[in-house]
Design an enzyme around this catalytic site. Structure first.
Site, PDB file in Angstrom:
ATOM      1  N   ARG A   1      -8.412  51.949  30.964  1.00  0.00           N
ATOM      2  CA  ARG A   1      -9.487  52.306  31.894  1.00  0.00           C
ATOM      3  C   ARG A   1     -10.703  50.925  31.203  1.00  0.00           C
ATOM      4  O   ARG A   1     -10.849  51.439  30.199  1.00  0.00           O
ATOM      5  CB  ARG A   1      -9.878  52.592  32.297  1.00  0.00           C
ATOM      6  CG  ARG A   1     -10.663  52.843  34.007  1.00  0.00           C
ATOM      7  CD  ARG A   1     -11.876  53.990  33.710  1.00  0.00           C
ATOM      8  NE  ARG A   1     -12.901  52.469  33.767  1.00  0.00           N
ATOM      9  CZ  ARG A   1     -13.815  52.657  32.667  1.00  0.00           C
ATOM     10  NH1 ARG A   1     -13.822  54.263  31.715  1.00  0.00           N
ATOM     11  NH2 ARG A   1     -15.007  51.697  32.588  1.00  0.00           N
TER      12      ARG A   1
ATOM     13  N   ILE B   1     -11.997  63.688  29.555  1.00  0.00           N
ATOM     14  CA  ILE B   1     -10.820  63.259  30.439  1.00  0.00           C
ATOM     15  C   ILE B   1     -12.216  61.852  31.567  1.00  0.00           C
ATOM     16  O   ILE B   1     -11.906  61.268  31.913  1.00  0.00           O
ATOM     17  CB  ILE B   1      -9.875  63.887  31.332  1.00  0.00           C
ATOM     18  CG1 ILE B   1      -8.779  64.747  30.181  1.00  0.00           C
ATOM     19  CG2 ILE B   1      -9.446  63.159  32.117  1.00  0.00           C
ATOM     20  CD1 ILE B   1      -8.200  65.484  31.376  1.00  0.00           C
TER      21      ILE B   1
ATOM     22  N   THR C   1     -14.060  58.823  29.721  1.00  0.00           N
ATOM     23  CA  THR C   1     -12.703  58.579  29.057  1.00  0.00           C
ATOM     24  C   THR C   1     -12.339  57.728  30.330  1.00  0.00           C
ATOM     25  O   THR C   1     -12.061  56.505  30.493  1.00  0.00           O
ATOM     26  CB  THR C   1     -11.735  59.164  27.701  1.00  0.00           C
ATOM     27  OG1 THR C   1     -12.374  59.864  27.554  1.00  0.00           O
ATOM     28  CG2 THR C   1     -10.598  57.954  27.799  1.00  0.00           C
ATOM     29  N   GLU C   2     -11.858  58.614  31.189  1.00  0.00           N
ATOM     30  CA  GLU C   2     -10.966  57.727  33.039  1.00  0.00           C
ATOM     31  C   GLU C   2     -11.944  57.058  33.466  1.00  0.00           C
ATOM     32  O   GLU C   2     -11.393  55.537  34.194  1.00  0.00           O
ATOM     33  CB  GLU C   2     -10.548  59.355  33.839  1.00  0.00           C
ATOM     34  CG  GLU C   2      -9.659  59.594  32.844  1.00  0.00           C
ATOM     35  CD  GLU C   2      -8.242  58.929  32.940  1.00  0.00           C
ATOM     36  OE1 GLU C   2      -8.452  57.909  33.670  1.00  0.00           O
ATOM     37  OE2 GLU C   2      -7.301  59.370  32.709  1.00  0.00           O
ATOM     38  N   SER C   3     -13.578  56.873  34.415  1.00  0.00           N
ATOM     39  CA  SER C   3     -13.947  56.531  34.920  1.00  0.00           C
ATOM     40  C   SER C   3     -15.399  56.600  34.231  1.00  0.00           C
ATOM     41  O   SER C   3     -16.911  55.964  35.143  1.00  0.00           O
ATOM     42  CB  SER C   3     -14.081  57.138  35.985  1.00  0.00           C
ATOM     43  OG  SER C   3     -14.432  58.346  36.099  1.00  0.00           O
TER      44      SER C   3
END
Length: 230
Positions: free
Chosen positions: A69, A109, A112-114
């Site tokens: 991402r 998470i 890190t993801e969004s």
């Protein structure tokens, strides 16, 4: 200590990967070979691997693991407000009470993801705060992946499914996961449980190695320093 050792190895692997000339999050295959004296060499040029005992070390992964991402996002993170870190506090407390996933892991998470932006869409098609793939979202009962609460609860439910799959100790209070099992859960969240089972741990996907290193670093920081995952 074991969890920290695993994180150190993953961080070192990521540092080696991204130090290769011209390489980035969507690079191709990386080969490695061990020479005398324990020296390990790495290359991203297939032409160099025609001789010698080269083995595939990292490669591009399928689906969600095909890209990190960030710069390749279809819809990148744009929310930079400091309030985004506390905006979902109640939802995170609720998921922990219902699914038993530690809030610190969820925050690691999500960051890190969004980066806490519920509108993010990756180049692989993952959506929302926890970057759920459409098929996974449907299986977890999510009808709108851009609804922050649904996305959080769906992501937590999926992590619970993965915990039951990879963690061996089940007690009356719930599933207890060892440090190496937590690493498998995080890797499976990114690359899929089948890939983790196939390789007996983190798959040899460059993006997944970098992803696991980032999540586990934030998770460890959060458990050692209040607010570290933010």
């Amino acid at each position: 200590m074991r969890n920290r050792s695993i994180l150190t190895i993953l961080s070192a692997a990521s540092a080696i990967l991204f130090s290769l000339p011209g390489e980035g999050p969507r690079a191709g295959t990386i080969w490695a070979r061990e020479r005398g004296g324990g020296v390990v060499e790495f290359t991203n040029k297939s032409s160099a691997t025609t001789s010698g005992k080269w083995k595939v070390w990292l490669q591009a992964g399928p689906g969600k693991a095909s890209a990190l991402r960030g710069s390749t996002d279809v819809v990148p993170a744009r929310d930079t407000s400091a309030t985004r870190f506390s905006r979902y506090d109640q939802d995170l407390r609720d998921e922990q009470a219902f699914y038993g996933i530690p809030e610190s892991l969820m925050r690691a998470i999500i960051k890190t993801e969004s980066d806490y932006d519920p509108a993010v869409v990756s180049s692989a098609g993952a959506q929302g705060l926890m970057q759920l793939m459409p098929d996974t979202a449907r299986l977890m009962g999510v009808t709108d992946a851009f609804d922050a609460r649904q996305n959080i609860m769906g992501g937590a439910r999926y992590l619970q499914v993965l915990a039951r799959r990879f963690c061996r100790q089940v007690t009356s209070a719930g599933t207890v996961c060892a440090p190496d099992e937590k690493v498998k859960i995080v890797a499976a969240y990114h690359a899929g449980p089948g890939a983790v089972e196939k390789y007996g741990g983190i798959p040899p996907y460059e993006t997944t190695h970098a992803y696991v290193a980032a999540v586990m670093r934030r998770y460890d920081d959060a458990n050692g320093v209040p607010g570290g995952a933010r």
